[in-house]
Design a protein around this motif. Structure first.
Motif, PDB file in Angstrom:
ATOM      1  N   ARG A 142       0.950  -1.044   0.027  1.00 40.24           N
ATOM      2  CA  ARG A 142       0.004   0.069  -0.102  1.00 40.24           C
ATOM      3  C   ARG A 142       0.710   1.172   0.112  1.00 40.24           C
ATOM      4  NH1 ARG A 142      -3.412   2.758  -2.232  1.00 40.24           N
ATOM      5  NH2 ARG A 142      -4.666   4.294  -0.949  1.00 40.24           N
ATOM      6  N   VAL A 143       1.941   1.376   0.912  1.00 38.32           N
ATOM      7  CA  VAL A 143       2.910   2.220   0.577  1.00 38.32           C
ATOM      8  C   VAL A 143       3.525   2.576  -0.337  1.00 38.32           C
ATOM      9  CG1 VAL A 143       5.020   3.240   1.668  1.00 38.32           C
ATOM     10  CG2 VAL A 143       3.109   2.188   3.302  1.00 38.32           C
ATOM     11  N   TRP A 144       3.931   1.336  -1.245  1.00 39.41           N
ATOM     12  CA  TRP A 144       4.485   1.357  -2.580  1.00 39.41           C
ATOM     13  C   TRP A 144       3.490   1.976  -3.557  1.00 39.41           C
ATOM     14  CZ3 TRP A 144       8.313   1.239  -5.670  1.00 39.41           C
ATOM     15  CH2 TRP A 144       8.326   1.020  -7.169  1.00 39.41           C
ATOM     16  N   ASP A 145       1.885   1.676  -3.520  1.00 40.98           N
ATOM     17  CA  ASP A 145       1.313   2.031  -4.388  1.00 40.98           C
ATOM     18  C   ASP A 145       0.803   3.588  -3.980  1.00 40.98           C
ATOM     19  OD1 ASP A 145       0.670  -0.279  -5.492  1.00 40.98           O
ATOM     20  OD2 ASP A 145      -1.163  -0.624  -4.211  1.00 40.98           O
ATOM     21  N   ILE A 146       0.839   4.121  -2.863  1.00 42.27           N
ATOM     22  CA  ILE A 146       0.912   5.633  -2.716  1.00 42.27           C
ATOM     23  C   ILE A 146       1.887   6.550  -3.370  1.00 42.27           C
ATOM     24  CG2 ILE A 146       0.602   7.452  -1.090  1.00 42.27           C
ATOM     25  CD1 ILE A 146      -0.953   5.409   0.553  1.00 42.27           C
ATOM     26  N   GLY A 147       3.292   5.979  -3.137  1.00 43.68           N
ATOM     27  CA  GLY A 147       4.486   6.541  -3.465  1.00 43.68           C
ATOM     28  C   GLY A 147       4.464   6.579  -5.026  1.00 43.68           C
ATOM     29  N   PHE A 148       4.334   5.476  -5.413  1.00 50.33           N
ATOM     30  CA  PHE A 148       4.397   5.418  -6.987  1.00 50.33           C
ATOM     31  C   PHE A 148       3.350   6.239  -7.460  1.00 50.33           C
ATOM     32  CE2 PHE A 148       3.970   3.233 -11.210  1.00 50.33           C
ATOM     33  CZ  PHE A 148       5.468   3.023 -11.619  1.00 50.33           C
ATOM     34  N   SER A 149       2.148   6.292  -7.233  1.00 48.99           N
ATOM     35  CA  SER A 149       1.036   7.131  -7.668  1.00 48.99           C
ATOM     36  C   SER A 149       1.016   8.437  -7.673  1.00 48.99           C
ATOM     37  CB  SER A 149      -0.319   6.602  -7.273  1.00 48.99           C
ATOM     38  OG  SER A 149      -0.619   5.259  -7.226  1.00 48.99           O
ATOM     39  N   VAL A 150       1.785   8.886  -6.571  1.00 51.42           N
ATOM     40  CA  VAL A 150       2.165  10.462  -6.518  1.00 51.42           C
ATOM     41  C   VAL A 150       2.962  10.513  -7.555  1.00 51.42           C
ATOM     42  CG1 VAL A 150       2.954  12.129  -4.976  1.00 51.42           C
ATOM     43  CG2 VAL A 150       1.128  10.412  -4.073  1.00 51.42           C
ATOM     44  N   ALA A 151       4.206   9.835  -7.439  1.00 47.62           N
ATOM     45  CA  ALA A 151       5.253  10.177  -8.337  1.00 47.62           C
ATOM     46  C   ALA A 151       4.640  10.214  -9.943  1.00 47.62           C
ATOM     47  CB  ALA A 151       6.358   9.294  -8.263  1.00 47.62           C
ATOM     48  N   ALA A 152       4.093   9.218 -10.107  1.00 44.52           N
ATOM     49  CA  ALA A 152       3.434   9.182 -11.592  1.00 44.52           C
ATOM     50  C   ALA A 152       2.587  10.332 -12.126  1.00 44.52           C
ATOM     51  CB  ALA A 152       2.728   8.020 -11.623  1.00 44.52           C
ATOM     52  N   LEU A 153       1.593  10.733 -11.270  1.00 46.59           N
ATOM     53  CA  LEU A 153       0.576  11.837 -11.314  1.00 46.59           C
ATOM     54  C   LEU A 153       1.722  13.373 -11.428  1.00 46.59           C
ATOM     55  CD1 LEU A 153      -2.190  11.052  -9.040  1.00 46.59           C
ATOM     56  CD2 LEU A 153      -2.251  10.934 -11.714  1.00 46.59           C
ATOM     57  N   VAL A 154       2.593  13.165 -10.646  1.00 47.83           N
ATOM     58  CA  VAL A 154       3.492  14.603 -10.886  1.00 47.83           C
ATOM     59  C   VAL A 154       4.158  14.649 -11.923  1.00 47.83           C
ATOM     60  CG1 VAL A 154       5.115  15.827  -9.531  1.00 47.83           C
ATOM     61  CG2 VAL A 154       3.663  14.898  -8.138  1.00 47.83           C
ATOM     62  N   ARG A 205      -6.905   6.427  -3.871  1.00 50.78           N
ATOM     63  CA  ARG A 205      -8.013   6.500  -3.334  1.00 50.78           C
ATOM     64  C   ARG A 205      -8.251   5.133  -2.587  1.00 50.78           C
ATOM     65  NH1 ARG A 205     -12.843   9.008  -4.421  1.00 50.78           N
ATOM     66  NH2 ARG A 205     -13.761   7.009  -4.611  1.00 50.78           N
ATOM     67  N   GLY A 206      -7.439   4.156  -2.994  1.00 52.12           N
ATOM     68  CA  GLY A 206      -7.605   2.818  -2.341  1.00 52.12           C
ATOM     69  C   GLY A 206      -8.362   1.960  -3.035  1.00 52.12           C
ATOM     70  N   ASP A 207      -9.015   2.333  -4.113  1.00 57.10           N
ATOM     71  CA  ASP A 207      -9.869   1.524  -5.077  1.00 57.10           C
ATOM     72  C   ASP A 207      -9.215   0.313  -5.735  1.00 57.10           C
ATOM     73  OD1 ASP A 207     -11.897   3.242  -4.351  1.00 57.10           O
ATOM     74  OD2 ASP A 207     -11.385   4.515  -5.967  1.00 57.10           O
TER      75      ASP A 207
END
Length: 473
Positions: free
Chosen positions: A287-299, A385-387
């Motif tokens: 979950r931590v990896w998902d959040i970090g990777f998604s934030v980096a990807a969106l930025v 969002r965790g979906d």
């Protein structure tokens, strides 16, 4: 017994590994600053002051690296690879943590020496343990003799496990089975030559076999199907008249098991046959990896996202994003986000249907987005969002699932984990209008073999061959 011994060995090995990590940290300082190029301004106390942080970081990394899983056989290449991977993870985590430690800059040569020394010590420890234990087993010290009742898939797999993990000290004397001819069961987990099991007699012969090996049978494993309850009772009665311990291994391998495990409710053993992965450190790390990777990807992708949004808006009337109901973990539904690739109300006349090669519903811009999978990029917001997860089985629409779950065996098992933007099936080409059976096969393999390293492998494969594919349309 096997699990208890394994857990104890894993904990002791972790403590020993951390001690070797500390030793490697100090030896690297000695080599760097006392032997190779000794400047006067660097003291050992400065590096020892950082050592507690190193041990804390490496303790967590070693636990999640997979280094202590019992399926790690004693083949030298596998041992070296597992240790090397753990050391690489530890170095990455240590470098990340060093940004918060600004008292001084650490020597890059020291870090390189530390990595090399730690790798040698960790591999050497494992080989030393293996040599000592194997020599002791060959001399007959601390060996527990096992009799397996039931020579089916479960019984033969159990015997292979005991043979594969000789350091546990279990010797299989043979099997008891009621079949006149017992076929040898091949195994994907232990790919050794298939050898017919050594059947000593029928299940009713257990009393005779225990008398024959009086005092020589330490453990009896009843690897029988649940329908053989009377035979299990007879085996229990026989063991009660001898000194052998009895363990039950229900032969459930004929079922489609997923995330099977054993727990207890108020002391009552509960066997979970079909379950989602239990919440543990690895799940939290994912979950931590998902959040970090998604934030980096969106930025990082924000300029591209803006260009795509403008192109979609100019291509046809309607919203930029397209929302659609999909199913994820445990059958929960959510609204998936995509860049709109079709005109508004394109499915008004057909209802929910799969996209097919050569169809004309997509706009010119939408057709390009689909072929390059760029229409999926807004799903990083679903991940935040965790979906969804970054990696997992691709989610499908509930209206289509209603038909698939009756047609495709095991289809609903793919919902035992979160849906993903990319997945094991997708990077192997099973996407779009392709075989559902093969897709489910790959999805279930991913769920059963999931690890953080497998997720990273899938992400790398996605970059090179997952975006543009002949089945993406």
């Amino acid at each position: 017994m096997l699990r208890e011994r394994s857990v104890l060995l894993q904990r002791l090995l972790l403590v020993a590994d951390l001690a070797l990590v500390a030793l490697a940290w100090i030896l690297a300082w000695v080599l760097r600053f006392e032997v190779l190029t000794p400047p006067e301004w660097v003291s050992l106390e400065q590096y020892i002051g950082y050592l507690p942080f190193v041990l804390a970081i490496w303790g967590g990394v070693l636990l999640v690296s997979g280094l202590y899983r019992t399926h790690r056989a004693q083949r030298l290449p596998l041992v070296v690879f597992a240790v090397g991977r753990a050391v690489a993870l530890g170095l990455v985590a240590s470098f990340g943590a060093s940004f918060f430690y600004r008292e001084f800059s650490f020597s890059r040569l020291h870090v390189a020496l530390f990595a090399g020394i730690a790798s040698v010590l960790l591999v050497g420890l494992r080989l030393s343990i293996y040599v000592v234990l194997r020599r002791g087993r060959q001399q007959g010290r601390n060996v527990r003799r096992v009799l397996i009742v039931g020579a089916g898939k479960a019984g033969q797999r159990l015997a292979r496990a005991f043979h594969h993990y000789p350091w546990m000290g279990f010797e299989v004397l043979g099997f008891l089975d009621d079949r006149d001819e017992v076929p040898a069961e091949p195994s994907r987990i232990y790919p050794e030559p298939v050898v017919p099991p050594n059947v000593l007699g029928r299940v009713d012969d257990i009393e005779r076999v225990l008398d024959r090996y009086q005092g020589g049978v330490d453990l009896v494993y009843a690897a029988l199907p649940l329908a053989a309850a009377p035979k299990i009772e007879a085996v229990a009665d026989a063991c009660a008249r001898h000194t052998a311990h009895l363990a039950l291994v229900p032969d459930l391998l004929g079922l489609d098991l997923l995330n099977s495990r054993i727990s207890d409710v108020d002391g009552l053993p509960v066997i979970h046959l079909l379950d989602e992965a239990p919440l543990d450190v690895r799940q939290l790390a994912k979950r931590v990896w998902d959040i970090g990777f998604s934030v980096a990807a969106l930025v990082l992708l924000s300029p591209l996202l803006a260009v795509i949004a403008i192109a979609v808006k100019l291509s046809s009337p309607g919203p930029i994003l397209y929302k659609q109901t999909r199913m994820s973990l445990n059958g929960q539904t959510f609204e998936i986000l995509k860049f709109r690739s079709m005109p508004v109300n394109a499915e008004a006349g057909t209802g929910a249907v799969w996209s097919t090669k050569g169809e004309s519903r997509a706009t010119p811009v939408g057709s390009f987005l689909r072929r390059t999978s760029l229409d999926e990029l807004p799903q990083f917001w679903n991940v935040l969002r965790g979906d969804m997860s970054v990696v997992g089985p691709r989610p499908e629409r509930p209206s289509l699932i209603e038909g698939f779950r009756h047609e495709i065996p095991g289809y609903m098992l793919r919902h035992k984990t979160k849906a993903g933007i990319t997945g094991w099936a997708q990077v192997h080409g099973w996407r779009g209008d392709t075989s559902l059976t093969k897709r489910i096969e790959y999805d279930l393999w991913y769920i059963s073999n999931w690890s953080l390293w497998l997720d990273l492998k899938i992400i790398v494969m996605t970059v090179f061959k997952g975006f543009v594919h002949e089945n993406a349309h």
